[in-house]
Design a protein around this motif. Structure first.
Motif, PDB file in Angstrom:
ATOM      1  N   MET A   1       0.838  -1.188   0.000  1.00  0.00           N
ATOM      2  CA  MET A   1       0.000   0.000   0.000  1.00  0.00           C
ATOM      3  C   MET A   1       0.883   1.251   0.000  1.00  0.00           C
ATOM      4  O   MET A   1       2.075   1.198   0.313  1.00  0.00           O
ATOM      5  N   GLN A   2       0.286   2.371  -0.337  1.00  0.00           N
ATOM      6  CA  GLN A   2       1.013   3.637  -0.395  1.00  0.00           C
ATOM      7  C   GLN A   2       1.412   4.080   1.006  1.00  0.00           C
ATOM      8  O   GLN A   2       0.597   4.121   1.918  1.00  0.00           O
ATOM      9  N   LEU A   3       2.689   4.394   1.164  1.00  0.00           N
ATOM     10  CA  LEU A   3       3.154   4.939   2.427  1.00  0.00           C
ATOM     11  C   LEU A   3       3.102   6.459   2.350  1.00  0.00           C
ATOM     12  O   LEU A   3       3.762   7.071   1.506  1.00  0.00           O
ATOM     13  N   LEU A   4       2.320   7.059   3.217  1.00  0.00           N
ATOM     14  CA  LEU A   4       2.192   8.506   3.251  1.00  0.00           C
ATOM     15  C   LEU A   4       3.260   9.107   4.153  1.00  0.00           C
ATOM     16  O   LEU A   4       3.655   8.500   5.156  1.00  0.00           O
ATOM     17  N   THR A   5       3.710  10.298   3.800  1.00  0.00           N
ATOM     18  CA  THR A   5       4.688  10.969   4.652  1.00  0.00           C
ATOM     19  C   THR A   5       4.015  11.414   5.948  1.00  0.00           C
ATOM     20  O   THR A   5       2.790  11.623   6.007  1.00  0.00           O
ATOM     21  N   THR A   6       4.829  11.582   6.971  1.00  0.00           N
ATOM     22  CA  THR A   6       4.302  12.073   8.242  1.00  0.00           C
ATOM     23  C   THR A   6       3.654  13.437   8.052  1.00  0.00           C
ATOM     24  O   THR A   6       2.577  13.719   8.618  1.00  0.00           O
ATOM     25  N   GLU A   7       4.275  14.281   7.251  1.00  0.00           N
ATOM     26  CA  GLU A   7       3.734  15.621   7.015  1.00  0.00           C
ATOM     27  C   GLU A   7       2.346  15.555   6.392  1.00  0.00           C
ATOM     28  O   GLU A   7       1.429  16.276   6.817  1.00  0.00           O
ATOM     29  N   LEU A   8       2.172  14.687   5.398  1.00  0.00           N
ATOM     30  CA  LEU A   8       0.879  14.584   4.730  1.00  0.00           C
ATOM     31  C   LEU A   8      -0.186  14.060   5.690  1.00  0.00           C
ATOM     32  O   LEU A   8      -1.316  14.573   5.731  1.00  0.00           O
ATOM     33  N   LYS A   9       0.154  13.042   6.459  1.00  0.00           N
ATOM     34  CA  LYS A   9      -0.821  12.507   7.422  1.00  0.00           C
ATOM     35  C   LYS A   9      -1.219  13.565   8.442  1.00  0.00           C
ATOM     36  O   LYS A   9      -2.406  13.721   8.767  1.00  0.00           O
ATOM     37  N   ASN A  10      -0.244  14.302   8.930  1.00  0.00           N
ATOM     38  CA  ASN A  10      -0.548  15.347   9.911  1.00  0.00           C
ATOM     39  C   ASN A  10      -1.377  16.477   9.301  1.00  0.00           C
ATOM     40  O   ASN A  10      -2.223  17.077   9.979  1.00  0.00           O
ATOM     41  N   THR A  92       8.904  -1.249  12.007  1.00  0.00           N
ATOM     42  CA  THR A  92       7.451  -1.237  12.090  1.00  0.00           C
ATOM     43  C   THR A  92       6.858  -0.956  10.713  1.00  0.00           C
ATOM     44  O   THR A  92       7.449  -0.261   9.887  1.00  0.00           O
ATOM     45  N   ALA A  93       5.665  -1.515  10.472  1.00  0.00           N
ATOM     46  CA  ALA A  93       4.987  -1.369   9.190  1.00  0.00           C
ATOM     47  C   ALA A  93       3.482  -1.351   9.417  1.00  0.00           C
ATOM     48  O   ALA A  93       2.982  -1.906  10.404  1.00  0.00           O
ATOM     49  N   PRO A  94       2.702  -0.726   8.522  1.00  0.00           N
ATOM     50  CA  PRO A  94       1.251  -0.708   8.678  1.00  0.00           C
ATOM     51  C   PRO A  94       0.654  -2.108   8.541  1.00  0.00           C
ATOM     52  O   PRO A  94       1.222  -2.981   7.878  1.00  0.00           O
ATOM     53  N   PHE A  95      -0.507  -2.317   9.148  1.00  0.00           N
ATOM     54  CA  PHE A  95      -1.240  -3.559   8.934  1.00  0.00           C
ATOM     55  C   PHE A  95      -1.756  -3.629   7.504  1.00  0.00           C
ATOM     56  O   PHE A  95      -1.703  -4.652   6.855  1.00  0.00           O
ATOM     57  N   GLY A  96      -2.277  -2.513   7.011  1.00  0.00           N
ATOM     58  CA  GLY A  96      -2.864  -2.478   5.674  1.00  0.00           C
ATOM     59  C   GLY A  96      -4.248  -1.885   5.749  1.00  0.00           C
ATOM     60  O   GLY A  96      -4.421  -0.670   5.729  1.00  0.00           O
ATOM     61  N   LEU A 115      -6.316   7.192  14.793  1.00  0.00           N
ATOM     62  CA  LEU A 115      -5.167   6.368  15.168  1.00  0.00           C
ATOM     63  C   LEU A 115      -4.747   5.461  14.016  1.00  0.00           C
ATOM     64  O   LEU A 115      -3.564   5.376  13.669  1.00  0.00           O
ATOM     65  N   ALA A 116      -5.731   4.766  13.446  1.00  0.00           N
ATOM     66  CA  ALA A 116      -5.417   3.840  12.369  1.00  0.00           C
ATOM     67  C   ALA A 116      -4.845   4.572  11.163  1.00  0.00           C
ATOM     68  O   ALA A 116      -3.926   4.075  10.490  1.00  0.00           O
ATOM     69  N   PHE A 117      -5.344   5.772  10.863  1.00  0.00           N
ATOM     70  CA  PHE A 117      -4.845   6.535   9.725  1.00  0.00           C
ATOM     71  C   PHE A 117      -3.421   7.020   9.977  1.00  0.00           C
ATOM     72  O   PHE A 117      -2.562   6.936   9.089  1.00  0.00           O
ATOM     73  N   LYS A 118      -3.143   7.540  11.160  1.00  0.00           N
ATOM     74  CA  LYS A 118      -1.780   8.018  11.463  1.00  0.00           C
ATOM     75  C   LYS A 118      -0.780   6.868  11.354  1.00  0.00           C
ATOM     76  O   LYS A 118       0.380   7.073  10.998  1.00  0.00           O
ATOM     77  N   ALA A 119      -1.246   5.637  11.610  1.00  0.00           N
ATOM     78  CA  ALA A 119      -0.386   4.465  11.457  1.00  0.00           C
ATOM     79  C   ALA A 119      -0.395   3.946  10.017  1.00  0.00           C
ATOM     80  O   ALA A 119       0.054   2.835   9.753  1.00  0.00           O
ATOM     81  N   ASN A 120      -0.916   4.761   9.095  1.00  0.00           N
ATOM     82  CA  ASN A 120      -0.869   4.500   7.647  1.00  0.00           C
ATOM     83  C   ASN A 120      -1.741   3.334   7.201  1.00  0.00           C
ATOM     84  O   ASN A 120      -1.459   2.644   6.221  1.00  0.00           O
ATOM     85  N   ASN A 168     -21.894 -11.669   5.534  1.00  0.00           N
ATOM     86  CA  ASN A 168     -21.417 -12.025   4.190  1.00  0.00           C
ATOM     87  C   ASN A 168     -20.058 -11.387   3.900  1.00  0.00           C
ATOM     88  O   ASN A 168     -19.181 -12.015   3.307  1.00  0.00           O
ATOM     89  N   PHE A 169     -19.896 -10.134   4.336  1.00  0.00           N
ATOM     90  CA  PHE A 169     -18.615  -9.458   4.101  1.00  0.00           C
ATOM     91  C   PHE A 169     -17.496 -10.120   4.889  1.00  0.00           C
ATOM     92  O   PHE A 169     -16.378 -10.285   4.387  1.00  0.00           O
ATOM     93  N   LEU A 170     -17.769 -10.479   6.143  1.00  0.00           N
ATOM     94  CA  LEU A 170     -16.743 -11.127   6.964  1.00  0.00           C
ATOM     95  C   LEU A 170     -16.308 -12.452   6.349  1.00  0.00           C
ATOM     96  O   LEU A 170     -15.125 -12.802   6.355  1.00  0.00           O
ATOM     97  N   ARG A 171     -17.268 -13.194   5.833  1.00  0.00           N
ATOM     98  CA  ARG A 171     -16.953 -14.503   5.251  1.00  0.00           C
ATOM     99  C   ARG A 171     -16.268 -14.393   3.897  1.00  0.00           C
ATOM    100  O   ARG A 171     -15.388 -15.194   3.566  1.00  0.00           O
ATOM    101  N   LYS A 172     -16.663 -13.375   3.113  1.00  0.00           N
ATOM    102  CA  LYS A 172     -16.090 -13.214   1.786  1.00  0.00           C
ATOM    103  C   LYS A 172     -15.950 -11.728   1.491  1.00  0.00           C
ATOM    104  O   LYS A 172     -16.777 -11.122   0.810  1.00  0.00           O
ATOM    105  N   PRO A 173     -14.882 -11.098   2.006  1.00  0.00           N
ATOM    106  CA  PRO A 173     -14.710  -9.654   1.847  1.00  0.00           C
ATOM    107  C   PRO A 173     -14.608  -9.254   0.371  1.00  0.00           C
ATOM    108  O   PRO A 173     -13.977  -9.947  -0.423  1.00  0.00           O
ATOM    109  N   SER A 174     -15.217  -8.134   0.049  1.00  0.00           N
ATOM    110  CA  SER A 174     -15.143  -7.613  -1.315  1.00  0.00           C
ATOM    111  C   SER A 174     -13.869  -6.824  -1.560  1.00  0.00           C
ATOM    112  O   SER A 174     -13.609  -6.389  -2.677  1.00  0.00           O
ATOM    113  N   GLN A 175     -13.078  -6.640  -0.517  1.00  0.00           N
ATOM    114  CA  GLN A 175     -11.769  -6.000  -0.629  1.00  0.00           C
ATOM    115  C   GLN A 175     -10.876  -6.560   0.472  1.00  0.00           C
ATOM    116  O   GLN A 175     -11.378  -7.111   1.452  1.00  0.00           O
ATOM    117  N   PRO A 176      -9.552  -6.438   0.310  1.00  0.00           N
ATOM    118  CA  PRO A 176      -8.657  -7.024   1.317  1.00  0.00           C
ATOM    119  C   PRO A 176      -8.859  -6.397   2.697  1.00  0.00           C
ATOM    120  O   PRO A 176      -9.010  -5.184   2.815  1.00  0.00           O
TER     121      PRO A 176
END
Length: 399
Positions: A1-10, A92-96, A115-120, A168-176
């Protein structure tokens, strides 16, 4: 996935704080629609649903706090050079993509996502139907903040699926989806664990216990019990069960004073048969299941134990593994209790209400994890990353 800069996230977070403040009236109007539609048969759920100016101020404060925190992504955990010449780093790396499923609380739409967004991470939000109007406005705020910084809305998405659609989504997600965090009661957690096809980080039930030892300072114990029980009944860190050492002196007189104070706060008391003779208006414990129950209400269950060993055994059997406290003047005994009790947070002479990211110095929190893998306790910014090994060679092959 795209890694955002700290500046952009902030910059996104800074925009988000501004947008929420500007949209304050729209947020309050949407929340009133949700409140008007809510059947107030569950006071704890209703309390979690309410958004007022103070709650909005708290949202903005949480955003600013996370904005000021160090970026957790790419942090060097270890580095070593091997005899083979390989250089290995662990960073350290994002979960995704993180799916957050929660009931009622619209502030989760802000505090968890920030929180999740700041962690990319990309964030999928599945809020409860009771907060759908509020959540739609809050996610629209997110989208405006993302757009201001040139990012797509796919970073933060709101799902309004019904129960079958969620299953249905939990069993077969339409995205990762890389991680799911359910925030709610036991039924929600069990539902997610049953159907999910990826890792689930459990924000477990409370059902917190306190043990009052024979030498406890009684006035201090009463203050702690009242605060932990009545401070916020809808919180997972509220107190539900109290075990009293049978060797406490003058039990009859002390229970009368405690009963009176609990009664003044509107708390219904369930008591074991051994305690009933000392109480005037307690309800007998109907069956063993009550010891497993998280009340989320003005109810408390009390019992007598022969000592710390029995208290620890009961806590480890019945509690949710969230928070447990001992009230005693004996420091070695307190340390032994804290070592033996299997809870995410253990307390000596303090209220369980401190099991909170802000109160524990973690900052804004996604949840209180009762899992033992990855992390246990408040899930703050530093806990919303995983790790990755970087291996540097020079044409190395394994022979």
């Amino acid at each position: 996935m795209q890694l955002l800069t700290t500046e952009l996230k902030n910059n996104v977070l800074s925009s988000m704080a501004e947008v929420i403040d500007a949209q304050r009236n729209n947020i309050l109007t949407a929340n009133q629609k949700d409140l008007d539609s809510f059947q107030r048969d569950d006071q704890a759920l209703y309390d979690r649903l309410v958004v007022d100016d103070r709650k909005i101020d708290d949202m903005i404060r949480a955003i600013r706090t996370v904005q000021d925190q160090e970026d957790p992504v790419g942090r060097l955990l270890s580095s070593k050079a091997l005899d083979s010449g390989l250089r290995i780093e662990n960073r350290t790396a994002p979960f995704g993509t993180i799916l957050i499923i929660y009931e009622s609380r619209p502030d989760v739409t802000i505090e968890a996502a920030v929180l999740a967004f700041k962690a990319n991470n990309k964030i999928l939000l599945k809020g409860g139907k009771e907060a759908v109007n509020t959540n739609r406005v809050l996610v629209a705020c997110w989208h405006e903040a993302l757009t201001r910084q040139g990012l797509g809305n796919d970073w933060i998405q709101l799902f309004t699926l019904d129960r079958q659609g969620t299953q249905n989504f939990l069993r077969k997600p339409s995205q990762p989806v890389d991680l799911i965090v359910p925030r709610g009661g036991e039924h929600l957690i069990a539902f997610v664990k049953e159907h999910a096809q990826c890792a689930v980080l459990v924000s477990g039930r409370g059902n917190n216990f306190a043990y009052v030892a024979a030498d406890a300072d009684w006035e201090q114990a009463i203050r702690v019990i009242i605060n932990a029980k009545t401070g916020k009944i809808s919180a997972c860190n509220a107190l539900d069960k109290v075990l009293f050492d049978q060797r406490i002196p003058d039990l009859n007189e002390k229970f009368k004073s405690l009963e009176a104070m609990l009664h003044d706060h509107g708390v219904q008391i369930f008591a074991s048969d051994t305690l009933l003779p000392w109480l005037d208006a307690a309800t007998p414990i109907p069956d063993e299941s009550i010891w497993y129950t998280e009340f989320l209400a003005l109810k408390i269950c009390m019992g007598l134990v022969s000592g710390m060993e029995e208290a620890v055994s009961m806590i480890n059997r019945y509690s949710g593994g969230h928070s447990s406290a001992i009230l005693t003047q004996d420091v070695p005994q307190a340390r032994l209790f804290m070592e033996q009790v299997d809870s995410a947070a253990v307390y000596h002479n303090a209220s369980t209400r401190f099991t909170d990211g802000g109160q524990m110095g973690v900052g804004a929190e996604l949840a209180i994890s009762t899992d033992k893998l990855h992390h246990r306790g408040p899930l703050g910014l530093e806990q919303l990353v995983t790790n990755k090994y970087y291996v540097y060679g020079n044409g190395h092959i394994r022979t």
